[in-house]
Write a protein that holds these residues in place. Sequence first.
Motif, short mmCIF file in Angstrom:
data_model
loop_
_atom_site.label_atom_id
_atom_site.label_comp_id
_atom_site.label_asym_id
_atom_site.label_seq_id
_atom_site.Cartn_x
_atom_site.Cartn_y
_atom_site.Cartn_z
N UNK A 130 -26.88 88.31 79.48
CA UNK A 130 -26.27 87.90 78.22
C UNK A 130 -27.06 86.79 77.54
N UNK A 131 -28.24 86.50 78.05
CA UNK A 131 -29.11 85.47 77.50
C UNK A 131 -30.54 86.01 77.51
N UNK A 132 -31.16 86.09 76.32
CA UNK A 132 -32.51 86.63 76.21
C UNK A 132 -33.52 85.83 77.03
N UNK A 133 -33.35 84.52 77.10
CA UNK A 133 -34.28 83.68 77.86
C UNK A 133 -34.24 83.99 79.35
N UNK A 134 -33.05 84.18 79.88
CA UNK A 134 -32.89 84.51 81.30
C UNK A 134 -33.41 85.93 81.56
N UNK A 135 -33.06 86.86 80.66
CA UNK A 135 -33.53 88.24 80.78
C UNK A 135 -35.06 88.28 80.81
N UNK A 136 -35.68 87.62 79.86
CA UNK A 136 -37.14 87.63 79.78
C UNK A 136 -37.81 86.96 80.95
N UNK A 137 -37.29 85.81 81.36
CA UNK A 137 -37.86 85.11 82.52
C UNK A 137 -37.77 85.97 83.78
N UNK A 138 -36.75 86.82 83.86
CA UNK A 138 -36.58 87.72 85.00
C UNK A 138 -37.77 88.68 85.14
N UNK A 139 -38.44 88.99 84.04
CA UNK A 139 -39.56 89.93 84.06
C UNK A 139 -40.90 89.26 84.38
N UNK A 140 -40.99 87.95 84.28
CA UNK A 140 -42.29 87.28 84.41
C UNK A 140 -43.00 87.58 85.72
#
Length: 187
Positions: A89-99
């Motif tokens: 539910x948070x783009x920052x958390x979602x994106x960091x998950x892919x790093x």
Amino acid sequence: MKITNYLLAAIAAGMFATPVLAQADAACPQEGPDAPLALHEEWIMQGWERHEGDPAFVFSKEMAKFYDLKDPQGVFWDNFAPGDTQLFTDASVYGANWEGHVNASRSIRHGMTDVNHAVVGRDTASSAIGFVGRIEPLEGNVVAFDTRSQLGWSCVEGSWKIKHELNYAWIVEPETIEQILGKRLQH
């Protein structure tokens, strides 16, 4: 006295009309390279690509054009997401998950299929694309996949930003997507 009241009312109405006019100037593009469908294609073809020797992938740096990182709340779902969570539910958390996943790849290549469409309103839009991908990890076997992606966009300060994401991918044999990836794999 009535004339003064009417004059003050007219001035006040003009003051409140200015933000509306400024808001109209900040409308998001309905067509062209900054409209949702073109941005959706750029999001996958440039944003998530990786080439051997690229610097480390940092989501907030690489993807700020596409996501509202000042107000990152939204719904982001991907069945291919690394880890135990597919819904964020948070783009920052979602994106960091892919790093970690992206940085553990020698290369990530994509190719567009002919499945794409967008519905664009003044303040919100929805786009859907189909794409294939090939991940060559630093260690392990090549992974090939086919995906359907739907993005919900919101007009934020004159630019479209992703607020809703639904991606569904399935594994395919690498040779089944070679034609779509085309010359990109030959380089």
